[in-house]
Design an enzyme around this catalytic site. Structure first.
Site, mmCIF file in Angstrom:
data_model
loop_
_atom_site.group_PDB
_atom_site.id
_atom_site.type_symbol
_atom_site.label_atom_id
_atom_site.label_comp_id
_atom_site.label_asym_id
_atom_site.label_seq_id
_atom_site.Cartn_x
_atom_site.Cartn_y
_atom_site.Cartn_z
ATOM 1 N N GLY A 1 0.628 -1.303 0.116
ATOM 2 C CA GLY A 1 0.127 0.027 -0.075
ATOM 3 C C GLY A 1 0.939 1.316 0.039
ATOM 4 O O GLY A 1 0.685 2.352 -0.838
ATOM 5 N N CYS B 1 2.858 0.418 12.840
ATOM 6 C CA CYS B 1 1.433 0.956 13.364
ATOM 7 C C CYS B 1 1.123 0.310 14.806
ATOM 8 O O CYS B 1 0.024 -0.325 15.325
ATOM 9 C CB CYS B 1 0.307 0.160 12.386
ATOM 10 S SG CYS B 1 0.514 -1.793 12.127
#
Length: 397
Positions: free
Chosen positions: A232, A349
């Site tokens: 991504g 994350c």
């Protein structure tokens, strides 16, 4: 709202696969939804959203029903009671007492780890690492994640994409903080749209969209995304570079790179090559090679529990300790792929300092003559999206 037998059974089947067979929730739900083509959009949404919600509140729902083992119908019953949904006169719901569930819920409100539905060890770890802030982040992590699109600016502008999606009955709004992001007005499946099939956007959380611009790439540069996964952020980098220069996307798993190649073709990305990390020699050959290096390292994923609520029931303290060792290994072994004068971004994350700024501090203690910290950025779940950390370092020599 009224429960239907077939969709309720779909939820129970999904819960059994997630908790009984220990499978990932997203894959389970995808499989369950494929098995009955007669389900309409509303049915499919009920199964997906209800399953995720029960997974999110699993500990709380078990407490208020005193459910044991695989008593998943009790969890669905409690979910209905707490959402003021009438229970049908089904055998599976015999013995369910609404007053008892509501009474036990009031009792649960006194204990954070129960009312917010997290394992003991996770509650203790996060309180130890981030203190009072954990109250805010934990509450935010139990909110449903927004669906965010990233405009593929190689093919279309954000405003034109918004108009095109509206023609396909997908309503979105812009967020001033994010350059290329569109937020869905309501949750719906966007993967069947012509806009997606034509590669005009990717689904990517808004906070994740901070990372590629943070690397400060420019068209014509040589960039390495060393933990690319399915890519991504690689695709975002390609768009920022306007398909000029070169991106080397690397990973230790070939199937992820194969998926990235497929996504890149759809997105019209032409300045990218993939490279499997087969050994330390793969990294060594690229020493002093990149103007920019992205290390989006494996992590606990605690910042993305909004969209992956099953992770909190699969994680362990042992896994987090192991992944922290891996993060430091990647930092030290991969950092020299960036040229002197070039920039490196380390990102996770996670919301844990031990995976974030403390890792950078430890790295710089050993390499203070080679690298300097330029900037750090935290994106917290309480700010509305996923939790991310990023640090940009400059290689001095």
């Amino acid at each position: 709202m009224r429960l239907h037998r077939s969709t309720s059974e779909g939820v129970i089947q999904a819960l059994d696969a997630i908790f009984g067979a220990k499978k990932y929730a997203d894959k389970v739900i995808e499989k369950v939804l494929k098995q009955n083509p007669k389900w309409g959009a509303r049915d499919r949404r009920f199964i997906a959203e209800t399953t995720y919600d029960i997974v999110r509140w699993y500990r709380l729902l078990r407490r208020v029903t005193e459910a044991k083992g695989d008593e998943y119908w009790k969890l669905l019953a409690a979910w209905c009671v707490l959402h003021e949904i009438d229970l049908p006169m089904w055998d599976e719901f015999k013995g369910i007492k609404r007053d008892s569930i509501k009474s036990l819920y009031k009792e649960a409100e006194k204990t954070r780890k129960i009312i917010e539905s997290v394992p003991d060890w996770l509650d203790e770890l996060c309180e130890r690492e981030i203190g009072r802030q954990w109250n805010h982040e934990l509450h935010a992590l139990n909110e449903e994640a927004a669906v965010v699109l990233r405009t593929n600016t190689l093919k279309i502008s954000k405003r034109d994409l918004q108009k095109l999606l509206a023609e396909e009955n997908v309503e979105t709004h812009v967020h001033d903080q994010f350059q290329d992001a569109l937020l869905l007005e309501e949750r719906q499946n966007v993967f069947g749209t012509s806009a997606f099939k034509d590669g005009l956007f990717e689904v990517q959380d808004a906070a994740s969209q901070f990372i590629a611009p943070f690397l400060q790439v420019e068209p014509g540069m040589r960039v390495i995304d060393a933990c690319a996964g399915a890519g991504g952020k690689t695709l975002h980098l390609a768009a920022l570079m306007k398909n000029k220069g070169r991106i080397i996307a690397m990973d230790v798993e070939q199937y992820k790179l194969d998926e990235l190649q497929r996504r890149a073709r759809r997105a019209g990305v032409s300045n990218m090559e993939t490279r499997l990390i087969e050994s330390s020699k793969t990294v060594k050959r690229l020493e002093d090679n990149a103007d920019r290096l992205l290390l989006d390292v494996p992590c606990s994923g605690l910042g993305v529990l909004k969209r992956n609520p099953d992770a909190k029931w699969k994680l362990s303290i042992e896994f987090i300790d192991k992944v922290k060792d891996l993060q430091q290994h990647i930092l030290n072994d991969y950092c020299l792929m960036v040229k002197p004068g070039g920039l490196l971004v380390y990102s996770t994350c996670s919301i844990l300092p031990s995976e974030n700024d403390q890792q950078i501090k430890k790295f710089l203690e050993n390499r203070r003559d080679e690298f300097e910290l330029q900037e750090e950025k935290h994106a917290l779940p309480s700010e509305g999206f996923d939790g991310f950390y990023m640090a940009r370092l400059k290689r001095l020599k």
